[in-house]
Design a protein around this motif. Structure first.
Motif, PDB file in Angstrom:
ATOM      1  N   LYS A 150      32.385  44.150  42.716  1.00  0.00           N
ATOM      2  CA  LYS A 150      33.946  44.722  43.351  1.00  0.00           C
ATOM      3  C   LYS A 150      33.920  44.661  44.751  1.00  0.00           C
ATOM      4  O   LYS A 150      34.681  44.107  45.584  1.00  0.00           O
ATOM      5  N   GLU A 151      33.024  45.312  45.397  1.00  0.00           N
ATOM      6  CA  GLU A 151      33.024  45.630  46.949  1.00  0.00           C
ATOM      7  C   GLU A 151      32.960  44.261  47.492  1.00  0.00           C
ATOM      8  O   GLU A 151      33.265  44.245  48.670  1.00  0.00           O
ATOM      9  N   VAL A 152      32.119  43.669  47.004  1.00  0.00           N
ATOM     10  CA  VAL A 152      31.783  42.220  47.670  1.00  0.00           C
ATOM     11  C   VAL A 152      33.241  41.291  47.600  1.00  0.00           C
ATOM     12  O   VAL A 152      33.557  40.755  48.599  1.00  0.00           O
ATOM     13  N   ALA A 153      33.924  41.415  46.367  1.00  0.00           N
ATOM     14  CA  ALA A 153      35.081  40.632  46.504  1.00  0.00           C
ATOM     15  C   ALA A 153      36.271  41.104  47.398  1.00  0.00           C
ATOM     16  O   ALA A 153      36.974  40.709  48.018  1.00  0.00           O
ATOM     17  N   GLU A 154      36.209  42.672  47.399  1.00  0.00           N
ATOM     18  CA  GLU A 154      36.898  43.271  48.570  1.00  0.00           C
ATOM     19  C   GLU A 154      36.863  43.014  49.875  1.00  0.00           C
ATOM     20  O   GLU A 154      37.505  42.780  50.572  1.00  0.00           O
ATOM     21  N   ARG A 155      35.483  42.714  50.076  1.00  0.00           N
ATOM     22  CA  ARG A 155      34.887  42.165  51.585  1.00  0.00           C
ATOM     23  C   ARG A 155      35.591  40.753  51.806  1.00  0.00           C
ATOM     24  O   ARG A 155      36.030  40.234  52.743  1.00  0.00           O
ATOM     25  N   ALA A 176      38.813  29.240  52.706  1.00  0.00           N
ATOM     26  CA  ALA A 176      39.624  29.122  51.501  1.00  0.00           C
ATOM     27  C   ALA A 176      40.509  30.287  51.451  1.00  0.00           C
ATOM     28  O   ALA A 176      40.608  31.333  52.552  1.00  0.00           O
ATOM     29  N   GLU A 177      41.579  30.565  50.516  1.00  0.00           N
ATOM     30  CA  GLU A 177      42.484  31.597  50.461  1.00  0.00           C
ATOM     31  C   GLU A 177      42.008  32.282  49.068  1.00  0.00           C
ATOM     32  O   GLU A 177      41.902  31.950  48.344  1.00  0.00           O
ATOM     33  N   PRO A 178      41.590  33.606  49.685  1.00  0.00           N
ATOM     34  CA  PRO A 178      41.100  34.484  48.399  1.00  0.00           C
ATOM     35  C   PRO A 178      42.149  35.220  47.915  1.00  0.00           C
ATOM     36  O   PRO A 178      42.966  35.752  48.251  1.00  0.00           O
ATOM     37  N   GLU A 179      41.892  35.651  46.319  1.00  0.00           N
ATOM     38  CA  GLU A 179      42.616  36.375  45.685  1.00  0.00           C
ATOM     39  C   GLU A 179      41.885  37.021  44.404  1.00  0.00           C
ATOM     40  O   GLU A 179      41.416  36.300  43.751  1.00  0.00           O
ATOM     41  N   ILE A 180      41.773  38.373  44.554  1.00  0.00           N
ATOM     42  CA  ILE A 180      41.440  38.928  43.498  1.00  0.00           C
ATOM     43  C   ILE A 180      42.276  38.966  42.109  1.00  0.00           C
ATOM     44  O   ILE A 180      43.491  39.293  42.337  1.00  0.00           O
ATOM     45  N   ILE A 181      41.885  38.434  41.229  1.00  0.00           N
ATOM     46  CA  ILE A 181      42.741  38.086  40.096  1.00  0.00           C
ATOM     47  C   ILE A 181      42.311  39.072  38.746  1.00  0.00           C
ATOM     48  O   ILE A 181      42.977  39.289  37.711  1.00  0.00           O
ATOM     49  N   ALA A 182      41.300  39.797  38.840  1.00  0.00           N
ATOM     50  CA  ALA A 182      40.867  40.871  37.696  1.00  0.00           C
ATOM     51  C   ALA A 182      39.731  41.831  38.471  1.00  0.00           C
ATOM     52  O   ALA A 182      38.973  41.428  39.063  1.00  0.00           O
ATOM     53  N   ASN A 183      40.009  42.939  37.809  1.00  0.00           N
ATOM     54  CA  ASN A 183      38.976  44.008  38.018  1.00  0.00           C
ATOM     55  C   ASN A 183      38.267  44.226  36.775  1.00  0.00           C
ATOM     56  O   ASN A 183      38.695  44.388  35.621  1.00  0.00           O
ATOM     57  N   VAL A 184      36.976  44.164  36.779  1.00  0.00           N
ATOM     58  CA  VAL A 184      35.931  44.255  35.252  1.00  0.00           C
ATOM     59  C   VAL A 184      35.229  45.489  35.484  1.00  0.00           C
ATOM     60  O   VAL A 184      34.425  45.463  36.302  1.00  0.00           O
ATOM     61  N   PRO A 185      35.379  46.349  34.511  1.00  0.00           N
ATOM     62  CA  PRO A 185      34.388  47.481  34.384  1.00  0.00           C
ATOM     63  C   PRO A 185      33.039  47.151  33.607  1.00  0.00           C
ATOM     64  O   PRO A 185      32.823  46.191  33.144  1.00  0.00           O
ATOM     65  N   PRO A 186      32.112  48.189  34.004  1.00  0.00           N
ATOM     66  CA  PRO A 186      30.656  47.946  33.562  1.00  0.00           C
ATOM     67  C   PRO A 186      30.620  47.761  31.953  1.00  0.00           C
ATOM     68  O   PRO A 186      29.836  46.792  31.539  1.00  0.00           O
ATOM     69  N   SER A 196      31.116  48.343  39.364  1.00  0.00           N
ATOM     70  CA  SER A 196      31.915  47.508  38.910  1.00  0.00           C
ATOM     71  C   SER A 196      32.046  46.026  39.472  1.00  0.00           C
ATOM     72  O   SER A 196      31.654  46.005  40.526  1.00  0.00           O
ATOM     73  N   SER A 197      32.672  45.229  38.802  1.00  0.00           N
ATOM     74  CA  SER A 197      32.945  43.955  39.067  1.00  0.00           C
ATOM     75  C   SER A 197      34.279  43.522  39.440  1.00  0.00           C
ATOM     76  O   SER A 197      35.372  44.165  39.021  1.00  0.00           O
ATOM     77  N   ALA A 198      34.426  42.161  39.918  1.00  0.00           N
ATOM     78  CA  ALA A 198      35.761  41.606  40.033  1.00  0.00           C
ATOM     79  C   ALA A 198      35.789  40.181  40.078  1.00  0.00           C
ATOM     80  O   ALA A 198      34.678  39.581  40.207  1.00  0.00           O
TER      81      ALA A 198
END
Length: 284
Positions: A150-155, A176-186, A196-198
Motif C-alpha cells: 500500500k505505501e508503494v502505491a501511495e508513493r 503513466a497516469e496512476p490511480e489506486i483502485i482498491a485497498n486490500v487488507p492482509p 496492507s496492499s493496494a
C-alpha cells in the motif's frame, strides 16, 4: 482441479496436495478474495480483444480470471516448482502460455506482436524495478494494473510536497497516469502478509508530459534531489557526484524560474524538474 482457486478452501487443498512450500525470497502470497479479484479484472479493463502479460501467477488464481476475460494470456513465473501446478490448474484453458523465467531477464518487446496490458500481484521486494522495467523496455504496453504494498502505491501517485512524493512518484508520472483502485487488507491472502496492499492502475501516456533536452539529466537531478531529501535542492545537486553543477548555479536557475533558491526538491513538479535540467544544461 474442481472449483476455482479464489476459494480459500480450494487453494489450501491444492497447496496440501502438492506439498507446496511458500518461498519468502519470491514474495509468495496467494490471493483468496473474490471481490478483490473482480476489482482487478474490472479495473484493468480487460476484454477479449486484449493480450495480457501476468507476472507471478503463483498457482494460477488470477490467471483463471484473466483467461476467461482476455483473448490471450502469457504468465511469467520464476518458481520452477509452480510450473507443474500451473499445468494442472490451467489445463482447461487454451489461450494461456506459461513461461518459467525471471521477468527481469525477458525481452518484453518479443512477447506479443501488438499492444498488451500487464496485470500482476507483484512480489513486494522487487516492485519498483519491475514497474520501471515495464515502462523503460520499449514494449507496447497499454496499461499496468498491479497489486503492490500500500505505501508503494501511495508513493506512485503522490503529489509534490507530500511525504510520499519522491523519485518513484516522478518516474511513474513521466510514463503513466496512476490511480489506486482498491485497498486490500492482509486477510485476503494465503499466507497473510505483514503489510496492507493496494491495487494501482497505471495508464500508459501516449506521450510523456514533459520533453527535456536531456531526459537522463532530468532524472539524475531528480535522484540527486531525493538522495538528501531534507537538504536544499541546490545543496543536494551540488553534493551529488558526477553532475558537475555548483549550488550557486542551481540557485540561479531556480531564481530564474521564479522559485525560491532555498527550495527543497520535494516541492518541484515534474515540469519544473524538466525546466531546471534544461536551464542547467545551458550553463555547461
Amino acid at each position: 482441479m474442481a472449483g476455482r482457486l479464489i476459494d480459500p478452501k480450494n487453494t489450501i487443498e491444492l497447496i496440501k496436495k502438492r506439498d507446496f512450500g511458500f518461498k519468502k525470497r519470491f514474495g509468495q502470497n496467494f490471493l483468496v478474495d473474490e471481490r478483490v479479484l473482480s476489482r482487478i479484472i474490472e479495473g484493468a479493463e480487460i476484454t477479449k480483444a486484449d493480450s495480457v502479460l501476468e507476472i507471478g501467477p503463483g498457482i494460477g488464481t488470477m490467471t483463471e480470471a484473466l483467461c476467461e476475460a482476455a483473448g490471450a494470456v502469457k504468465a511469467v513465473e520464476i518458481d520452477k516448482e509452480l510450473i507443474p501446478i500451473l499445468s494442472e490448474t490451467l489445463s482447461t484453458y487454451s489461450n494461456v502460455e506459461v513461461i518459467n523465467a525471471d521477468i527481469m531477464d525477458l525481452d518484453l518487446k518479443s512477447l506479443f506482436l501488438g499492444p498488451f496490458k500487464v496485470v500482476a500481484n507483484l512480489p513486494y521486494y522487487i516492485t519498483t524495478p519491475i514497474v520501471m522495467k515495464l515502462f523503460e523496455s520499449g514494449a507496447d504496453i497499454e496499461s499496468v494494473t498491479v497489486m503492490v504494498q500500500k505505501e508503494v502505491a501511495e508513493r506512485m501517485q503522490a503529489k509534490p510536497g507530500g511525504k510520499d512524493y519522491g523519485v518513484l512518484s516522478l518516474s511513474v508520472s513521466y510514463y503513466a497516469e496512476p490511480e489506486i483502485i482498491a485497498n486490500v487488507p492482509p486477510n485476503c491472502f494465503i499466507p497473510r502478509p505483514e503489510v496492507s496492499s493496494a491495487v494501482i492502475r497505471l495508464k500508459r501516456r501516449s506521450e510523456p508530459p514533459v520533453a527535456p533536452i536531456d531526459r537522463e539529466l532530468m532524472f539524475e537531478l531528480i535522484r540527486a534531489a531525493f538522495a538528501q531529501r531534507r537538504k536544499k535542492l541546490s545543496n543536494s545537486v551540488a553534493n551529488s557526484g558526477g553532475l558537475g553543477f555548483t549550488k550557486e548555479q542551481v540557485a540561479l536557475a531556480l531564481f530564474d524560474m521564479g522559485l525560491d533558491p532555498m527550495i527543497r526538491g520535494e516541492k518541484l513538479s515534474l515540469s519544473e524538474f524538466s525546466e531546471l535540467s534544461d536551464r542547467l544544461l545551458e550553463m555547461k
